[in-house]
Design an enzyme around this catalytic site. Sequence first.
Site, PDB file in Angstrom:
ATOM      1  N   CYS A  29       0.848  -1.196   0.000  1.00  0.00           N
ATOM      2  CA  CYS A  29       0.000   0.000   0.000  1.00  0.00           C
ATOM      3  C   CYS A  29       0.883   1.247   0.000  1.00  0.00           C
ATOM      4  O   CYS A  29       1.388   1.664   1.039  1.00  0.00           O
ATOM      5  CB  CYS A  29      -0.928  -0.026   1.212  1.00  0.00           C
ATOM      6  SG  CYS A  29      -1.868   1.492   1.413  1.00  0.00           S
ATOM      7  N   CYS A  32      -0.132   4.162   2.215  1.00  0.00           N
ATOM      8  CA  CYS A  32       0.127   3.853   3.630  1.00  0.00           C
ATOM      9  C   CYS A  32       1.588   4.115   3.966  1.00  0.00           C
ATOM     10  O   CYS A  32       1.903   4.697   5.005  1.00  0.00           O
ATOM     11  CB  CYS A  32      -0.163   2.382   3.928  1.00  0.00           C
ATOM     12  SG  CYS A  32      -1.822   1.854   3.530  1.00  0.00           S
TER      13      CYS A  32
END
Lengths: 106, 312
Positions: A29, A32
């Site tokens: 991700c 993230c």
Amino acid sequence: MLELNKDNFEAEVLQTEGTVLVDFWGSKCEPCKALMPDVERLAEQYGDKIKICKLNTTDNRRLAISQKVLGLPTFIIYKNGERIKEISGAENCTPDAIEALIKENI
Amino acid sequence: MSKIYDVAIVGGGPAGLSAGLYASRSKLSSIIIEKGKWGGQAATTEELENYPGSIEHPTGPKLMDRMKAQAEAFGTEFVKDEVTGFELSEDIKRIRLSNGEIQARTIIIATGAQPMLLGAPGEMELRGKGVSYCATCDADFFTELEVVVVGGGDAAVEEAIYLTRFAEKVTIVHRRDEFRAAKSIVAKAMENEKIDIIWNTVVEEIYGDGIVEGVKLKNAQTGEVTDFRTDGVFVFVGTKPIAEFAKGVVDMNEKGYILGDEEMRTSAEGVYVAGDVRVKSLRQVITAAADGAIAATTAERYIEEKFHKLKR
Ligand SMILES: Cc1cc2nc3c(=O)[nH]c(=O)nc-3n(C[C@H](O)[C@H](O)[C@H](O)COP(=O)(O)OP(=O)(O)OC[C@H]3O[C@@H](n4cnc5c(N)ncnc54)[C@H](O)[C@@H]3O)c2cc1C
């Protein structure tokens, strides 16, 4: 910042008195990972008032799903083990929004 | 901070990063301001096979890392912050940030685009609980589960193919009877045994108790509504420009895309536009990078003429 996993999640989050913020992230991700330095900074800054931890969902998929997290990034506030508030999605999880979430709950 | 940059670039996607590369290679001082992740949308896709030269390692994050490193190598500076507005004057332009201000002689707006929402009931409530706009972020969760992909363009079909590496079954729901995506990608999807396609159909509703359990599908021709059980819904129904902060500063079209000419000039002097946020017909990494190169070159010419800057 404390790393959560299936062995300590129960004790560190669900059975904990006080306020905990969990950063649900994943190895693939990108948004993230881009947020992580900001989360580390917030953990330093607010560390005495709130416990800020992270959970790598790539390694703890079942645990994340048990918390009804199926999308990243997601940040959840738990108070005395109960989930109070959350934000999800790259557009919503800005450093400012995360800080606001912390401030609202300490 | 009283440094005055030659070029301030807003947005660190492929357009901004190549603008930085071209600017710094021309010995202009340049800074890129990025609010989120370096690499922009391109850093969120694994399948990036159509950028020339990227066939060996065709993943978005890797390509974008290289683009950033290259701009950095020639002296572009980087800052993590959000641009909230501009104050333009003839000579020095002020770029307002959430945490401060930057001054520059020229500005390149390369803020890109973000996913459009489906607009179906349940979508907002179930975001992060099975509704997703980023396959690389969330595919993991759906290992051995079933997902629906909504859309019919390149991104939808490519990401559907990517998702088959994780999910047991991927069903593409598209409102027309053919894809807009490139023929080669469509052929790949058609051959993939894990992909089913439902044509002429829209997602009317996403439902579930705390997590996604299914969708209501409506046939666009017959109007018939059917129930479809699924564990996840990936939405790729197009993008919309990120340009709110530039309203009233530069001219835009009715959809909010910024108007630029062939040389990437906007309606404001010394302000240029590049990439997905611009009115154009092909929104891809290669055209974003090309726009960035042109914008930086136009900015360089402007600075030379306007400020009589002696170089080299
Ligand atoms: C799922 C998906 C798959 C794709 N697949 C392909 C493909 O295979 N091949 C291909 O060529 N293209 C592909 N694309 C399209 C490609 O990613 C885009 O065309 C390209 O990234 C556009 O680049 P850009 O620099 O204009 O904008 P973006 O990549 O959108 O970058 C803009 C950046 O600006 C930042 N920003 C926005 N507002 C501000 C602000 N106010 N302050 C500071 N920073 C700001 C954003 O955070 C973002 O990082 C895909 C897109 C998606 C979503």
